[in-house]
Design a protein around this motif. Sequence first.
Motif, mmCIF file in Angstrom:
data_model
loop_
_atom_site.group_PDB
_atom_site.id
_atom_site.type_symbol
_atom_site.label_atom_id
_atom_site.label_comp_id
_atom_site.label_asym_id
_atom_site.label_seq_id
_atom_site.Cartn_x
_atom_site.Cartn_y
_atom_site.Cartn_z
ATOM 1 N N GLN A 29 1.704 15.759 -7.222
ATOM 2 C CA GLN A 29 1.902 14.339 -7.933
ATOM 3 C C GLN A 29 1.547 13.289 -6.731
ATOM 4 O OE1 GLN A 29 5.971 13.714 -8.750
ATOM 5 N NE2 GLN A 29 5.827 11.840 -9.590
ATOM 6 N N GLU A 30 1.677 13.409 -5.555
ATOM 7 C CA GLU A 30 1.181 12.395 -4.776
ATOM 8 C C GLU A 30 -0.144 12.254 -4.780
ATOM 9 O OE1 GLU A 30 3.096 10.234 -3.326
ATOM 10 O OE2 GLU A 30 4.994 11.142 -2.523
ATOM 11 N N SER A 31 -1.182 13.416 -4.963
ATOM 12 C CA SER A 31 -2.411 13.296 -5.042
ATOM 13 C C SER A 31 -2.929 12.599 -6.265
ATOM 14 C CB SER A 31 -3.023 14.893 -4.965
ATOM 15 O OG SER A 31 -4.395 14.827 -5.135
ATOM 16 N N ASN A 32 -2.338 12.771 -7.252
ATOM 17 C CA ASN A 32 -2.705 12.119 -8.615
ATOM 18 C C ASN A 32 -2.550 10.577 -8.393
ATOM 19 O OD1 ASN A 32 -3.471 14.400 -9.772
ATOM 20 N ND2 ASN A 32 -1.371 14.672 -10.834
ATOM 21 N N GLU A 33 -1.405 10.433 -7.873
ATOM 22 C CA GLU A 33 -0.933 8.912 -7.529
ATOM 23 C C GLU A 33 -2.071 8.019 -6.568
ATOM 24 O OE1 GLU A 33 2.832 8.312 -5.735
ATOM 25 O OE2 GLU A 33 3.742 9.018 -7.649
ATOM 26 N N ILE A 34 -2.674 9.011 -5.622
ATOM 27 C CA ILE A 34 -3.835 8.578 -4.657
ATOM 28 C C ILE A 34 -5.237 8.137 -5.600
ATOM 29 C CG2 ILE A 34 -5.415 8.789 -2.908
ATOM 30 C CD1 ILE A 34 -2.975 8.075 -2.147
ATOM 31 N N GLU A 118 3.230 4.727 4.599
ATOM 32 C CA GLU A 118 2.368 3.572 5.351
ATOM 33 C C GLU A 118 0.774 4.147 5.283
ATOM 34 O OE1 GLU A 118 3.352 0.936 7.309
ATOM 35 O OE2 GLU A 118 5.120 1.277 6.225
ATOM 36 N N ILE A 119 0.500 5.283 5.474
ATOM 37 C CA ILE A 119 -0.735 5.878 5.277
ATOM 38 C C ILE A 119 -1.329 5.781 4.058
ATOM 39 C CG2 ILE A 119 -2.173 8.082 5.751
ATOM 40 C CD1 ILE A 119 -0.023 8.889 7.630
ATOM 41 N N ARG A 120 -0.542 5.774 3.032
ATOM 42 C CA ARG A 120 -1.310 5.902 1.360
ATOM 43 C C ARG A 120 -1.844 4.872 1.108
ATOM 44 N NH1 ARG A 120 3.028 7.636 -3.140
ATOM 45 N NH2 ARG A 120 3.795 5.688 -2.311
ATOM 46 N N PRO A 121 -1.627 3.634 1.269
ATOM 47 C CA PRO A 121 -2.138 2.437 0.794
ATOM 48 C C PRO A 121 -3.445 2.399 1.609
ATOM 49 C CG PRO A 121 -0.170 1.942 2.169
ATOM 50 C CD PRO A 121 0.019 3.377 1.777
ATOM 51 N N ARG A 122 -3.481 2.716 3.059
ATOM 52 C CA ARG A 122 -4.722 2.620 3.780
ATOM 53 C C ARG A 122 -5.603 3.279 3.514
ATOM 54 N NH1 ARG A 122 -1.569 -0.850 4.811
ATOM 55 N NH2 ARG A 122 -3.155 -1.907 3.319
ATOM 56 N N ILE A 123 -5.496 4.544 2.886
ATOM 57 C CA ILE A 123 -6.273 5.706 2.320
ATOM 58 C C ILE A 123 -6.926 5.259 1.027
ATOM 59 C CG2 ILE A 123 -6.576 8.005 1.124
ATOM 60 C CD1 ILE A 123 -4.625 8.972 3.313
ATOM 61 N N GLU A 125 -7.284 1.965 0.194
ATOM 62 C CA GLU A 125 -8.094 0.987 0.543
ATOM 63 C C GLU A 125 -9.357 1.518 1.095
ATOM 64 O OE1 GLU A 125 -7.617 -3.384 2.728
ATOM 65 O OE2 GLU A 125 -6.841 -1.723 3.807
ATOM 66 N N ALA A 126 -9.313 2.540 1.843
ATOM 67 C CA ALA A 126 -10.740 3.152 2.603
ATOM 68 C C ALA A 126 -11.720 3.718 1.464
ATOM 69 C CB ALA A 126 -10.322 4.032 3.496
ATOM 70 N N PHE A 127 -10.985 4.454 0.535
ATOM 71 C CA PHE A 127 -11.807 5.083 -0.326
ATOM 72 C C PHE A 127 -12.540 4.119 -1.148
ATOM 73 C CE2 PHE A 127 -11.382 9.769 -0.613
ATOM 74 C CZ PHE A 127 -10.762 9.898 0.688
ATOM 75 N N ASN A 232 -13.111 -10.464 -12.139
ATOM 76 C CA ASN A 232 -12.055 -10.127 -10.982
ATOM 77 C C ASN A 232 -12.799 -10.187 -9.567
ATOM 78 O OD1 ASN A 232 -13.928 -7.875 -11.656
ATOM 79 N ND2 ASN A 232 -12.671 -6.430 -10.303
ATOM 80 N N PHE A 233 -11.853 -10.261 -8.437
ATOM 81 C CA PHE A 233 -12.623 -10.696 -7.047
ATOM 82 C C PHE A 233 -12.133 -9.603 -6.059
ATOM 83 C CE2 PHE A 233 -11.426 -14.403 -9.612
ATOM 84 C CZ PHE A 233 -12.671 -15.264 -9.615
ATOM 85 N N PRO A 234 -12.898 -8.629 -5.974
ATOM 86 C CA PRO A 234 -12.414 -7.529 -5.000
ATOM 87 C C PRO A 234 -12.101 -7.931 -3.716
ATOM 88 C CG PRO A 234 -14.680 -7.026 -6.106
ATOM 89 C CD PRO A 234 -14.125 -8.422 -6.588
ATOM 90 N N ASN A 235 -11.180 -7.689 -3.072
ATOM 91 C CA ASN A 235 -10.355 -8.050 -2.029
ATOM 92 C C ASN A 235 -10.396 -6.862 -1.087
ATOM 93 O OD1 ASN A 235 -8.318 -6.719 -3.163
ATOM 94 N ND2 ASN A 235 -6.891 -8.643 -2.528
ATOM 95 N N ASN A 236 -11.099 -5.742 -1.259
ATOM 96 C CA ASN A 236 -11.117 -4.766 -0.202
ATOM 97 C C ASN A 236 -12.029 -4.776 0.991
ATOM 98 O OD1 ASN A 236 -13.214 -4.025 -1.575
ATOM 99 N ND2 ASN A 236 -12.629 -2.348 -2.688
ATOM 100 N N GLY A 237 -13.006 -5.917 0.962
ATOM 101 C CA GLY A 237 -13.886 -6.066 2.219
ATOM 102 C C GLY A 237 -14.972 -5.446 1.871
ATOM 103 N N ALA A 238 -15.445 -5.109 0.499
ATOM 104 C CA ALA A 238 -16.868 -4.506 0.215
ATOM 105 C C ALA A 238 -17.666 -5.458 -0.129
ATOM 106 C CB ALA A 238 -16.442 -3.453 -1.022
ATOM 107 N N PHE A 239 -17.288 -6.522 -0.883
ATOM 108 C CA PHE A 239 -18.144 -7.415 -1.490
ATOM 109 C C PHE A 239 -18.897 -8.157 -0.376
ATOM 110 C CE2 PHE A 239 -19.739 -10.462 -4.456
ATOM 111 C CZ PHE A 239 -19.609 -9.748 -5.766
#
Length: 335
Positions: A29-34, A118-123, A125-127, A232-239
């Motif tokens: 279930q957590e994997s699907n949420e990711i 704490e880890i989940r949102p960082r993963i 964001e990174a992906f 939309n304005f991506p704010n994950n640092g990729a743009f």
Amino acid sequence: MKRKRMDLRLFDGTSIIDRSGAESLIPTQESNEIIQGVVTQSAVLSRGRKLPNMTSRQYKMPVLDMLPISYFVNGDTGQKQTTTMAWDKKFIIAEEIAVIVPIPEAVIDDAAYDIWGEIRPRIVEAFGKTIDGAVLFGTEKPASWRECVVKTATDAGSVVTLASSDNLYDKIMGEDGVIAKVESSGYFVNGHMADISMRAKLRGLRDTTGQPIFKSDMQNGTSYSLDGSAMNFPNNGAFDKSKALMISGDFSQLVYAIRQDITFKLFTEGVVQNPDKSIAYNLMQNDMVALRAVMRLGWEIPNPINSLQKDKKKRCPFSVLKQGTASVTNPSGQE
């Protein structure tokens, strides 16, 4: 409470972790949420069109490459002519994206809060950042992947440059603006992605009477849309605003497929290396654990032939607004 240790050894030339040798840290279930979180975080995955999951590394996609032609019959005894259609094939190739999160065991033992929370949102964001950077700008893209969206639009001549004396409104909405570039290729724009600095540029646009175009009052939020298509304005640092201020297009022509959903493995022994092959962490020596997350996906731009633009070198479902120099002129003539 005595902590359980896992007997796992990272590949060192003599041993290897196979699929049955490591336990999943996170329930399904957590994997699907990711996965859902990555799709939400990634501007590309949220805007693009998802195809069915891939069953192998390569997915063949037939694309219309030649249109049929009809003819008038000359009189009652005229001869009817024949025509044909043809399909090209494009391939979506799945490549792996991964991240490793090292955590000291003492932190896990002493933590009074949810480490996974704490880890989940960082993963996520990174992906999302990795996917968007590769697809939109070619940032560290795999060699097997096609050219990025910006390079594809540039090669097709679907680029508009915004100089200091230019009218931003005309560069977007005018006869030779970014929207018209897409329309000339036989597509209709259904979305825009823009650097966050475009918000201020759009808020500053005024009509000929000096009234803001995008903001009607100071109490309500600004609705950002162009010609009925949402932004939309991506704010994950990729743009990368040095390459594009805005990307407009028919995002149904940006398709992707997932080969492998995110999987997780927890390691308690082994080493984590830096890109230069130096050792960043020795898990056993540093009393650390490392969580590894992996997923595989691929993407493509089908760009089938249409009646408006038959030359595939000039046909592109996307256009790019690039920054020339700093300032922008409003429709009212004010800076």
